[in-house]
Design a protein around this motif. Sequence first.
Motif, mmCIF file in Angstrom:
data_model
loop_
_atom_site.group_PDB
_atom_site.id
_atom_site.type_symbol
_atom_site.label_atom_id
_atom_site.label_comp_id
_atom_site.label_asym_id
_atom_site.label_seq_id
_atom_site.Cartn_x
_atom_site.Cartn_y
_atom_site.Cartn_z
ATOM 1 N N ARG A 170 0.566 -1.127 -0.307
ATOM 2 C CA ARG A 170 0.009 0.476 -0.222
ATOM 3 C C ARG A 170 0.624 1.053 0.094
ATOM 4 O O ARG A 170 0.529 2.236 -0.669
ATOM 5 C CB ARG A 170 -1.227 -0.041 0.855
ATOM 6 N N GLY A 172 3.299 1.802 -1.875
ATOM 7 C CA GLY A 172 3.364 2.098 -3.534
ATOM 8 C C GLY A 172 4.315 2.020 -3.610
ATOM 9 O O GLY A 172 5.095 2.045 -5.138
ATOM 10 N N GLU A 332 -1.132 6.449 9.043
ATOM 11 C CA GLU A 332 -2.521 6.125 7.970
ATOM 12 C C GLU A 332 -1.891 4.793 7.594
ATOM 13 O O GLU A 332 -2.861 3.850 7.327
ATOM 14 C CB GLU A 332 -2.537 6.793 6.947
ATOM 15 N N ALA A 336 -3.879 0.970 7.255
ATOM 16 C CA ALA A 336 -3.522 0.420 5.864
ATOM 17 C C ALA A 336 -2.787 -1.414 6.444
ATOM 18 O O ALA A 336 -3.747 -2.304 5.268
ATOM 19 C CB ALA A 336 -2.701 0.785 4.696
ATOM 20 N N ILE B 162 -4.948 -2.623 -5.613
ATOM 21 C CA ILE B 162 -4.528 -2.236 -4.377
ATOM 22 C C ILE B 162 -3.917 -0.699 -4.987
ATOM 23 O O ILE B 162 -3.852 0.284 -3.748
ATOM 24 C CB ILE B 162 -4.021 -3.344 -3.348
ATOM 25 N N LEU B 163 -2.699 -1.403 -5.800
ATOM 26 C CA LEU B 163 -1.679 -0.289 -5.550
ATOM 27 C C LEU B 163 -2.464 0.913 -5.964
ATOM 28 O O LEU B 163 -2.693 2.533 -6.084
ATOM 29 C CB LEU B 163 -0.513 -0.948 -6.544
ATOM 30 N N GLU B 166 -4.753 3.164 -3.578
ATOM 31 C CA GLU B 166 -4.084 4.072 -2.523
ATOM 32 C C GLU B 166 -3.374 4.937 -3.179
ATOM 33 O O GLU B 166 -3.574 6.148 -2.944
ATOM 34 C CB GLU B 166 -2.747 2.696 -2.011
ATOM 35 N N LYS B 169 -6.463 7.407 -3.593
ATOM 36 C CA LYS B 169 -6.803 8.173 -2.426
ATOM 37 C C LYS B 169 -6.256 8.981 -2.015
ATOM 38 O O LYS B 169 -5.977 10.055 -1.296
ATOM 39 C CB LYS B 169 -6.479 6.866 -0.924
ATOM 40 N N ARG B 173 -6.413 13.064 -1.552
ATOM 41 C CA ARG B 173 -5.931 13.103 0.152
ATOM 42 C C ARG B 173 -5.284 15.386 -0.366
ATOM 43 O O ARG B 173 -5.775 16.127 0.385
ATOM 44 C CB ARG B 173 -5.561 12.434 1.049
#
Lengths: 340, 235
Positions: A170, A172, A332, A336, B162-163, B166, B169, B173
């Motif tokens: 998550r 990245g 955060e 996750a 998932i990538l 995120e 998101k 933000r």
Amino acid sequence: MKERLLNCAFKFLNSYFNSSKFACRSCSTKSKDDILKYQNDLFNAEKLRQKENIGRIEKIRVKYVGHPKNLDLIMNKYISTPFNCAQHMYEMLVRRSALALINGEKYWDMHRPLDADCELQLLHFQDEYPAQVNKAYWRTCSFMLGSVLSNAFKENIEIILHSFPKPNVRSGSFVYDVVIPSLPNWKPSIDELRILSAEMIKLSSQNLIVERLSVNEELACKIFESNKYKLEQIPAMSDQSLDKNIVLYRIGKHIDVSRGPMVGNVSFLGRCTITAVHKLEHNSENFYRFQGVSLPKGILLNHFAYSVLEKRAEKLNVGRLPWQYDDVFHPELQTAEATI
Amino acid sequence: MNQFTNHQADFNKLVSKLRIRILPKYRKLSQPDGPEGRLRNLRQTVTALIKYERIELSYSRADEARGYAERLISEAIRHGDVHKPTMEMASYWLYEKQLVHKLFKVLVPRFSEYQMSYTALFKAPLNFPTSLKSRSVLELKGNPFPPLIFDGSRNKNLIHNILLEEAYKERKRQEYAEIVNKVSTSEKQKNLNNDFGKESLSKAVQDVSEGEALLKSVEINLNEQCTENLPLKLH
């Protein structure tokens, strides 16, 4: 005649020993190849020793649960791996299985020998809940990045691998932290990043298996005696593990420490980009954080969506910094991580 | 030249255009009964395709029958069930009467809005060692069966989803943070005197000069970068 032959043999032996003594004297300034050979010799010797220690071969019953159908297999204790089980069943399972699940609770490397009767599940990237496979994949990517970095630089530039934080998809990007003492202010150009990305793809095309070996602390220290950072980490890692052993992983000739598990083969890496290198300021040591993003083979994404991922992976990854020994996470990301 | 083309009939308006690639010459599909037997076989295949929506057969026969099925469906969409020649064509290609009803009442509504081909053809794995003939699967799109090929958009737990989630998101933000920034700066502006305008102007001038300096430094960097200075091995 016999004496002559003996003489010849003695001369040959003498010259051999002399040359080896000479090599020992130059140990203090070992080249990269020498270090690799030294590490691999130790690794191979330990692997052989463990294999010979097995003694009498015992049979275990492995229950395969999953697609296409459940099967019972009789395998060899401490020798057969989940990969071997897949080889006995279907070629499709051999090709796609990245990670094994033992008794529904323990995640197991594909090339780690089984040690008892068990129930076996084989996991892959297109499962319904592939979180653990993704995590193992991310960890393998970091490991592969370490291998690429240790080979990609010219001979005169010393590069010391430090470590990589806990894999977190998550966040990245996957990460490897290294120290480059001779480059205080290096900012790689786009072409240099591309070279690194290409090296990752080249590595994956070599189709190498990811070997796993559990060794004691002493041997691990011996293998990493040329890397002062790994030497510092090894005692802490052995304290944390249950059996006080260190787990080593090897692809090709590159050896690294990691808790694992990893995916079974480097060829699972499909698309990969090394997106950024960030300098980390700490105690006047030149820490660099190499970051990248990748997708496993068989998962395709159009170029626009992939470029979104690449852009995100350029930002500094907030994973544990190399000088922090506890896993410190962004608040955060912590939530996750819990939901994964 | 233009005149000539204007007088030519537009071929696409006479015959509906196929949305798949077909061979320039038809396959003979070895048949002891000759062309008649070939057509009989293809009619059977087209009937089976309309009936079962997914069939497994040899590649050459599937590819050959696919063109006829596509043409039949597109004619049915174009002319509807009141057009006599189309009706005759449908009753020729479909052996069972109820399949003609299926064609007009089920398939025409399903495919009328389609911008792509109505059928899909996949190569099936060889059945080693019993048979080495190339097999294939021919299907009507929008059928009720589970998909044959992997669809990455269905499962949100896959790594790329998932990538992407995120990344989405994070972008949201950022957008919210920008909105908050804007609101707070506009409030500040209200509170400040008229001098603020002057300040912001001088700031903008500073920014521009900084940007120019940055551009220059980039140019210098580019000139300096010879291959010998790079730390990486070039491959």
